[in-house]
Design an enzyme around this catalytic site. Structure first.
Site, PDB file in Angstrom:
ATOM      1  N   GLN A   1      -8.543  32.734   2.136  1.00 28.62           N
ATOM      2  CA  GLN A   1      -9.728  33.382   2.709  1.00 28.62           C
ATOM      3  C   GLN A   1     -10.657  32.365   3.370  1.00 28.62           C
ATOM      4  OE1 GLN A   1      -8.512  34.014  -0.342  1.00 28.62           O
ATOM      5  NE2 GLN A   1      -8.863  36.121  -0.994  1.00 28.62           N
TER       6      GLN A   1
ATOM      7  N   ASP B   1     -18.179  38.101  -7.538  1.00 27.93           N
ATOM      8  CA  ASP B   1     -17.614  39.445  -7.701  1.00 27.93           C
ATOM      9  C   ASP B   1     -18.249  40.197  -8.847  1.00 27.93           C
ATOM     10  OD1 ASP B   1     -15.478  37.882  -6.147  1.00 27.93           O
ATOM     11  OD2 ASP B   1     -14.996  40.005  -5.884  1.00 27.93           O
TER      12      ASP B   1
ATOM     13  N   ARG C   1      -8.937  47.713  -7.752  1.00 26.90           N
ATOM     14  CA  ARG C   1      -9.143  46.301  -8.123  1.00 26.90           C
ATOM     15  C   ARG C   1     -10.143  46.258  -9.284  1.00 26.90           C
ATOM     16  NH1 ARG C   1     -10.122  41.984  -3.486  1.00 26.90           N
ATOM     17  NH2 ARG C   1      -9.136  40.621  -5.014  1.00 26.90           N
TER      18      ARG C   1
ATOM     19  N   ASN D   1     -15.983  34.647  -9.594  1.00 26.77           N
ATOM     20  CA  ASN D   1     -15.769  34.577  -8.147  1.00 26.77           C
ATOM     21  C   ASN D   1     -14.340  34.075  -7.931  1.00 26.77           C
ATOM     22  OD1 ASN D   1     -16.795  34.861  -5.419  1.00 26.77           O
ATOM     23  ND2 ASN D   1     -16.721  32.637  -5.268  1.00 26.77           N
ATOM     24  N   LYS D   2     -13.958  33.977  -6.685  1.00 24.45           N
ATOM     25  CA  LYS D   2     -12.580  33.607  -6.327  1.00 24.45           C
ATOM     26  C   LYS D   2     -12.073  32.407  -7.134  1.00 24.45           C
ATOM     27  CE  LYS D   2     -10.424  35.307  -4.159  1.00 24.45           C
ATOM     28  NZ  LYS D   2      -9.415  36.262  -4.715  1.00 24.45           N
TER      29      LYS D   2
ATOM     30  N   ARG E   1     -11.902  43.452   1.805  1.00 25.12           N
ATOM     31  CA  ARG E   1     -12.072  42.676   0.575  1.00 25.12           C
ATOM     32  C   ARG E   1     -13.452  42.032   0.602  1.00 25.12           C
ATOM     33  NH1 ARG E   1     -13.458  38.637   2.866  1.00 25.12           N
ATOM     34  NH2 ARG E   1     -13.383  37.531   0.891  1.00 25.12           N
ATOM     35  N   GLY E   2     -13.773  41.382  -0.538  1.00 24.70           N
ATOM     36  CA  GLY E   2     -15.132  40.874  -0.690  1.00 24.70           C
ATOM     37  C   GLY E   2     -15.937  41.959  -1.399  1.00 24.70           C
ATOM     38  N   ALA E   3     -16.646  41.553  -2.464  1.00 26.30           N
ATOM     39  CA  ALA E   3     -17.265  42.551  -3.340  1.00 26.30           C
ATOM     40  C   ALA E   3     -18.162  43.568  -2.604  1.00 26.30           C
ATOM     41  CB  ALA E   3     -18.029  41.832  -4.451  1.00 26.30           C
TER      42      ALA E   3
HETATM   43  O1  MRU Z   1     -10.126  38.568  -3.441  1.00 24.32           O
HETATM   44  P1  MRU Z   1     -11.280  38.648  -2.490  1.00 24.32           P
HETATM   45  O2  MRU Z   1     -10.984  38.089  -1.147  1.00 24.32           O
HETATM   46  O3  MRU Z   1     -11.866  40.037  -2.440  1.00 24.32           O
HETATM   47  O4  MRU Z   1     -12.386  37.702  -3.157  1.00 24.32           O
HETATM   48  C1  MRU Z   1     -13.645  37.619  -2.550  1.00 24.32           C
HETATM   49  C2  MRU Z   1     -14.563  36.676  -3.222  1.00 24.32           C
HETATM   50  O5  MRU Z   1     -14.237  36.056  -4.216  1.00 24.32           O
HETATM   51  C3  MRU Z   1     -15.960  36.598  -2.667  1.00 24.32           C
HETATM   52  O6  MRU Z   1     -16.495  35.327  -2.866  1.00 24.32           O
HETATM   53  C4  MRU Z   1     -16.843  37.630  -3.357  1.00 24.32           C
HETATM   54  O7  MRU Z   1     -16.266  38.891  -3.326  1.00 24.32           O
HETATM   55  C5  MRU Z   1     -18.196  37.686  -2.759  1.00 24.32           C
HETATM   56  S1  MRU Z   1     -18.209  38.351  -1.134  1.00 24.32           S
HETATM   57  C6  MRU Z   1     -19.814  38.357  -0.589  1.00 24.32           C
END
Ligand code: MRU
Length: 353
Positions: A202, A243, A94, A253-254, A51-53
């Protein structure tokens, strides 16, 4: 063990599988999954094992190269049709992080734009493209780290939300990259505060784990403690990941990030988004057009608890992301430079199209 030594997603040495660190098990267990099928990789993305963009983008690149290596045909037409089928399937894993679609499109361009290569040469070329996405991602994080470090003064307290760390990228992270850069210079004066980040934790499970393992001065807080912490004067700057950024600078973002931005504005604390240029989606005018993923209610009612902690049958609102309006953002740190409002012209000035 420093979390920097862990690989989020790599191609196996025999090039027959993706090796993915299962982030759902962190910080208690370090387990690497060997995934060979596109369906397994889809599930790993959907379930947030990876996970994470940026990491999702790297994963998608390798997933396509791996899938292409297994398409058994001598016909280019059949090859491209099967390739595009896999691509469409992975794209359904996703919806919010644009890096997924960016990486899939980049791989498709390579597959479609090289008629001079034989199919076996093309399969090789796709592996090289996926390697390039990964290597570029590391360089991007390094660059964001250097630029972000330039914003920090001695002894600063940094608040971050979710995990935009090494685990969310190929290495170093985006929001954590300035902290890793400071640590590499031998600085131990910075203080890092990690929002727990309900409901999937996270911040607690990943960012706090990373930062502690790297030797940073790390404090964990519940999301609803951020206002009190800011009021206490301990936070000098906020760094978050993203994201998808629309061309006006609105940033997905999250979930909870926009609340942090509103608080930061209230307390006069600079709020920076750390954004690889691949996360900036110039095709979208503003944040209203960013698709927001909705996740299962069980993540709120049951997950992490030994017993269910909400009445049976209650409706749950569980969006995975929210959009921070560009007016709350002090700056967007890309690998090419720091952008300030008005963001669209700042992006274009850096060659982001
Ligand atoms: O749902 P996730 O854990 O994939 O969400 C991740 C985030 O919101 C991060 O802040 C984002 O992807 C940036 S990662 C460098």
């Amino acid at each position: 063990m420093n979390a920097l030594s862990l690989d989020t997603v790599v191609l196996s040495k025999d090039r027959g599988a993706l090796e993915i660190l299962d982030q759902t098990l962190l910080p208690n267990e370090i387990r690497v999954l060997r995934l060979t099928e596109t369906e397994e990789i889809w599930e790993a993305i959907r379930s947030l094992r990876v996970r994470g963009a940026p990491a999702i983008g790297v994963c998608a690149g390798y997933a396509m190269a791996l899938a292409a290596s297994k398409i058994e045909t001598d016909s280019r037409e059949e090859f491209l049709a099967a390739f595009r089928e896999k691509k469409a399937y992975l794209a359904s894993s996703r919806p919010t992080a644009v890096n997924l679609f960016w990486a899939l499109d980049r791989m498709e361009r390579v597959a479609a734009d090289h008629p001079e290569l034989s199919l076996s040469e093309l399969r090789e070329r796709l592996f090289r493209e996926a390697d390039a996405i990964r290597e570029e991602d590391i360089a991007i994080s390094r660059s964001i780290g250097r630029l972000g470090l330039g914003l920090l003064r001695r002894g600063d307290g940094i608040l971050t939300h979710c995990n935009a760390g090494t685990l969310a990228t190929a290495k170093y992270g985006t929001a954590t990259a300035p902290i890793y850069a400071a640590l590499e210079e031998g600085r131990d004066d910075l203080r890092v505060y990690c929002d727990e980040t309900r409901p999937l934790l996270q911040g607690a499970r990943l960012t706090a784990f990373e930062m502690c393992s790297a030797g940073a001065d790390t404090t964990l807080l519940c999301d609803n403690a951020a206002s009190s912490l800011m009021k206490s004067g301990k936070i000098d700057i906020v760094f978050v990941g993203c994201d998808r950024v629309a061309r006006n600078g609105d940033t997905a973002n999250k979930i909870g990030t926009s609340a942090v931005a509103i608080l930061a504005k209230h307390y006069g604390i600079p709020f920076y988004v750390c954004a690889p240029s691949s996360t900036i989606d110039m095709s979208l005018p503003d944040g209203d057009s960013i698709p927001i993923e909705q996740r299962p209610g069980e993540e709120v009612t049951e997950m992490w608890y030994t017993r269910r902690m909400a009445p049976e049958g209650v409706q749950v609102y569980n969006p995975a992301f929210d959009v921070t309006p560009c007016g709350l953002i002090t700056g967007i740190i890309t690998e090419r430079g720091i952008c300030r409002a008005p963001f669209e012209s700042a992006f274009r000035a850096l060659g982001i199209k």
